[in-house]
Design a protein around this motif. Structure first.
Motif, PDB file in Angstrom:
ATOM      1  N   VAL A  58       1.014  -0.993   0.075  1.00 33.32           N
ATOM      2  CA  VAL A  58      -0.476  -0.068   0.231  1.00 33.32           C
ATOM      3  C   VAL A  58       1.231   1.020   0.234  1.00 33.32           C
ATOM      4  CG1 VAL A  58      -2.248  -0.952   1.134  1.00 33.32           C
ATOM      5  CG2 VAL A  58       0.054   0.122   2.168  1.00 33.32           C
ATOM      6  N   TYR A  59       0.405   2.128  -0.297  1.00 35.32           N
ATOM      7  CA  TYR A  59       0.668   3.546  -0.523  1.00 35.32           C
ATOM      8  C   TYR A  59       1.522   4.284   0.740  1.00 35.32           C
ATOM      9  CZ  TYR A  59       1.882   7.730  -2.341  1.00 35.32           C
ATOM     10  OH  TYR A  59       2.464   9.751  -2.823  1.00 35.32           O
ATOM     11  N   PRO A  60       3.218   4.006   1.057  1.00 35.36           N
ATOM     12  CA  PRO A  60       3.958   4.738   1.770  1.00 35.36           C
ATOM     13  C   PRO A  60       3.756   6.192   3.004  1.00 35.36           C
ATOM     14  CG  PRO A  60       5.494   4.882   0.368  1.00 35.36           C
ATOM     15  CD  PRO A  60       3.759   4.086  -0.471  1.00 35.36           C
ATOM     16  N   SER A  61       3.516   5.914   3.677  1.00 36.11           N
ATOM     17  CA  SER A  61       4.132   7.196   4.730  1.00 36.11           C
ATOM     18  C   SER A  61       5.066   7.357   5.380  1.00 36.11           C
ATOM     19  CB  SER A  61       3.095   6.664   6.595  1.00 36.11           C
ATOM     20  OG  SER A  61       3.540   7.305   7.519  1.00 36.11           O
ATOM     21  N   ILE A  62       5.040   8.197   4.801  1.00 36.18           N
ATOM     22  CA  ILE A  62       6.849   8.849   4.748  1.00 36.18           C
ATOM     23  C   ILE A  62       7.627  10.212   6.249  1.00 36.18           C
ATOM     24  CG2 ILE A  62       8.515  10.244   3.353  1.00 36.18           C
ATOM     25  CD1 ILE A  62       7.173   8.987   0.525  1.00 36.18           C
ATOM     26  N   HIS A  63       7.891  10.271   7.069  1.00 35.53           N
ATOM     27  CA  HIS A  63       8.625  11.194   7.816  1.00 35.53           C
ATOM     28  C   HIS A  63       9.345  11.724   8.098  1.00 35.53           C
ATOM     29  CE1 HIS A  63       4.178  10.066   9.019  1.00 35.53           C
ATOM     30  NE2 HIS A  63       4.309   8.882   9.364  1.00 35.53           N
ATOM     31  N   GLN A  64       9.942  12.631   7.955  1.00 35.76           N
ATOM     32  CA  GLN A  64      11.337  13.016   8.328  1.00 35.76           C
ATOM     33  C   GLN A  64      11.609  13.810   9.821  1.00 35.76           C
ATOM     34  OE1 GLN A  64      12.711  15.559   5.926  1.00 35.76           O
ATOM     35  NE2 GLN A  64      15.329  15.645   6.500  1.00 35.76           N
ATOM     36  N   GLU A  65      12.456  12.631  10.228  1.00 30.75           N
ATOM     37  CA  GLU A  65      12.396  13.519  12.074  1.00 30.75           C
ATOM     38  C   GLU A  65      14.448  13.398  12.210  1.00 30.75           C
ATOM     39  OE1 GLU A  65      11.141  10.714  15.743  1.00 30.75           O
ATOM     40  OE2 GLU A  65       9.796  11.152  14.013  1.00 30.75           O
ATOM     41  N   GLU A  66      14.682  14.904  11.785  1.00 31.04           N
ATOM     42  CA  GLU A  66      15.855  15.100  13.173  1.00 31.04           C
ATOM     43  C   GLU A  66      16.789  14.658  12.149  1.00 31.04           C
ATOM     44  OE1 GLU A  66      16.518  14.596  17.097  1.00 31.04           O
ATOM     45  OE2 GLU A  66      14.341  15.618  17.493  1.00 31.04           O
ATOM     46  N   GLY A  67      16.732  14.385  10.807  1.00 28.73           N
ATOM     47  CA  GLY A  67      17.660  13.744   9.839  1.00 28.73           C
ATOM     48  C   GLY A  67      17.898  12.309   9.864  1.00 28.73           C
ATOM     49  N   ASP A  68      16.995  11.474   9.987  1.00 33.69           N
ATOM     50  CA  ASP A  68      16.392  10.282  10.396  1.00 33.69           C
ATOM     51  C   ASP A  68      14.620  10.211   9.056  1.00 33.69           C
ATOM     52  OD1 ASP A  68      18.525   9.456  11.334  1.00 33.69           O
ATOM     53  OD2 ASP A  68      17.086   8.529  13.264  1.00 33.69           O
ATOM     54  N   PHE A  69      15.119   8.799   8.449  1.00 32.96           N
ATOM     55  CA  PHE A  69      13.997   8.965   7.424  1.00 32.96           C
ATOM     56  C   PHE A  69      12.998   7.782   7.523  1.00 32.96           C
ATOM     57  CE2 PHE A  69      12.410   8.483   2.690  1.00 32.96           C
ATOM     58  CZ  PHE A  69      11.449   9.639   2.825  1.00 32.96           C
ATOM     59  N   LEU A  70      12.115   7.889   8.369  1.00 33.87           N
ATOM     60  CA  LEU A  70      10.936   6.354   8.245  1.00 33.87           C
ATOM     61  C   LEU A  70      10.026   6.257   7.121  1.00 33.87           C
ATOM     62  CD1 LEU A  70      10.787   8.011  11.972  1.00 33.87           C
ATOM     63  CD2 LEU A  70      12.025   6.349  11.078  1.00 33.87           C
ATOM     64  N   VAL A  71      10.139   5.746   6.794  1.00 41.14           N
ATOM     65  CA  VAL A  71       9.059   5.265   5.638  1.00 41.14           C
ATOM     66  C   VAL A  71       8.177   3.720   6.210  1.00 41.14           C
ATOM     67  CG1 VAL A  71       8.489   4.291   3.717  1.00 41.14           C
ATOM     68  CG2 VAL A  71      10.788   5.857   3.758  1.00 41.14           C
ATOM     69  N   GLU A  72       7.053   3.824   6.562  1.00 34.87           N
ATOM     70  CA  GLU A  72       6.166   2.550   7.144  1.00 34.87           C
ATOM     71  C   GLU A  72       5.370   2.428   6.247  1.00 34.87           C
ATOM     72  OE1 GLU A  72       3.840   3.357  10.629  1.00 34.87           O
ATOM     73  OE2 GLU A  72       6.175   5.010  11.339  1.00 34.87           O
ATOM     74  N   PHE A  73       4.682   1.123   6.073  1.00 36.01           N
ATOM     75  CA  PHE A  73       4.050   0.641   4.561  1.00 36.01           C
ATOM     76  C   PHE A  73       3.284  -0.666   5.367  1.00 36.01           C
ATOM     77  CE2 PHE A  73       7.657  -0.602   2.422  1.00 36.01           C
ATOM     78  CZ  PHE A  73       7.628  -2.288   2.010  1.00 36.01           C
ATOM     79  N   ARG A  74       1.971  -1.507   4.318  1.00 32.33           N
ATOM     80  CA  ARG A  74       1.747  -2.893   4.490  1.00 32.33           C
ATOM     81  C   ARG A  74       1.827  -3.497   3.350  1.00 32.33           C
ATOM     82  NH1 ARG A  74      -0.030  -3.924   9.252  1.00 32.33           N
ATOM     83  NH2 ARG A  74      -1.447  -2.661  10.521  1.00 32.33           N
ATOM     84  N   ASP A  75       2.904  -4.257   3.314  1.00 34.50           N
ATOM     85  CA  ASP A  75       2.784  -5.849   1.977  1.00 34.50           C
ATOM     86  C   ASP A  75       1.996  -6.300   1.866  1.00 34.50           C
ATOM     87  OD1 ASP A  75       2.771  -7.408   3.483  1.00 34.50           O
ATOM     88  OD2 ASP A  75       4.924  -8.435   3.352  1.00 34.50           O
ATOM     89  N   TRP A  76       1.704  -6.944   0.404  1.00 35.65           N
ATOM     90  CA  TRP A  76       0.524  -7.787  -0.276  1.00 35.65           C
ATOM     91  C   TRP A  76       0.282  -8.787   1.384  1.00 35.65           C
ATOM     92  CZ3 TRP A  76       1.107 -13.070  -1.102  1.00 35.65           C
ATOM     93  CH2 TRP A  76       2.310 -13.175  -0.593  1.00 35.65           C
ATOM     94  N   GLN A  77       1.065  -9.017   2.002  1.00 37.92           N
ATOM     95  CA  GLN A  77       0.148 -10.214   3.510  1.00 37.92           C
ATOM     96  C   GLN A  77      -0.635  -8.972   4.720  1.00 37.92           C
ATOM     97  OE1 GLN A  77       3.946 -12.408   3.485  1.00 37.92           O
ATOM     98  NE2 GLN A  77       3.233 -14.017   2.302  1.00 37.92           N
ATOM     99  N   GLU A  78      -0.655  -7.579   4.162  1.00 32.59           N
ATOM    100  CA  GLU A  78      -0.488  -6.769   5.397  1.00 32.59           C
ATOM    101  C   GLU A  78       0.065  -6.999   6.758  1.00 32.59           C
ATOM    102  OE1 GLU A  78      -3.562  -5.120   5.277  1.00 32.59           O
ATOM    103  OE2 GLU A  78      -3.873  -5.576   3.031  1.00 32.59           O
ATOM    104  N   LYS A  79       1.463  -7.299   6.018  1.00 33.08           N
ATOM    105  CA  LYS A  79       2.278  -6.706   7.190  1.00 33.08           C
ATOM    106  C   LYS A  79       2.812  -6.135   7.602  1.00 33.08           C
ATOM    107  CE  LYS A  79       5.268 -10.093   6.701  1.00 33.08           C
ATOM    108  NZ  LYS A  79       6.946 -11.349   6.503  1.00 33.08           N
ATOM    109  N   ALA A  80       2.785  -4.778   8.225  1.00 34.00           N
ATOM    110  CA  ALA A  80       3.319  -4.192   8.593  1.00 34.00           C
ATOM    111  C   ALA A  80       5.453  -4.211   7.985  1.00 34.00           C
ATOM    112  CB  ALA A  80       3.365  -3.404  10.128  1.00 34.00           C
ATOM    113  N   VAL A  81       5.604  -2.567   7.828  1.00 32.73           N
ATOM    114  CA  VAL A  81       6.845  -2.871   7.154  1.00 32.73           C
ATOM    115  C   VAL A  81       7.658  -1.105   7.766  1.00 32.73           C
ATOM    116  CG1 VAL A  81       8.636  -2.629   5.703  1.00 32.73           C
ATOM    117  CG2 VAL A  81       6.701  -4.175   5.714  1.00 32.73           C
ATOM    118  N   LYS A  82       8.109  -1.246   8.607  1.00 36.12           N
ATOM    119  CA  LYS A  82       8.810   0.318   9.175  1.00 36.12           C
ATOM    120  C   LYS A  82      10.241  -0.190   8.860  1.00 36.12           C
ATOM    121  CE  LYS A  82       5.498   0.357  12.779  1.00 36.12           C
ATOM    122  NZ  LYS A  82       6.121   0.114  14.584  1.00 36.12           N
TER     123      LYS A  82
END
Length: 115
Positions: free
Chosen positions: A17-41
């Motif tokens: 699914v479309y990823p959620s993208i966040h930048q935080e103090e020099g770090d970059f976080l991307v979260e999404f659910r894969d085709w099996q509905e597993k959360a990936v961070k």
């Protein structure tokens, strides 16, 4: 000349699914659910640049549903020549291809994944 190296990661971007993208103090976080509905961070440390686009800019042999490191990246070289980063610091150009929804490119020191 740019070349691609397929990354052997513990997650897949196939039909994610479309990823959620966040930048935080020099770090970059991307979260999404894969085709099996597993959360990936994903955590990219010490990010220098990122871009999301709906148009795929693929190298020969590059799939639109896999993750790569781009060796000899002109985008990374541009950041070195602009003295944003040093060539010896170990920065990498990562590319995550989310088939049908877009392409994420990131320049960072490393990538860690949690599923």
């Amino acid at each position: 000349m740019e070349t691609i190296k397929l990354l052997n990661l513990e997650f897949s971007t196939v039909d994610a699914v479309y990823p959620s993208i966040h930048q935080e103090e020099g770090d970059f976080l991307v979260e999404f659910r894969d085709w099996q509905e597993k959360a990936v961070k994903l955590h990219f440390s010490d990010i220098v640049a990122f871009k999301w686009q709906m148009v795929f800019d693929l190298h020969e042999g590059e799939r639109d549903d896999c993750c790569y490191e781009i060796h000899g990246s002109s985008w990374l070289i541009q950041h070195v020549q602009s003295e944003i980063i040093n060539d010896h610091e170990g920065y990498k150009h990562y590319r995550l291809n989310f088939n049908e929804i877009g392409q994420l490119d990131v320049i960072a020191l490393n990538l860690r994944a949690r599923t």
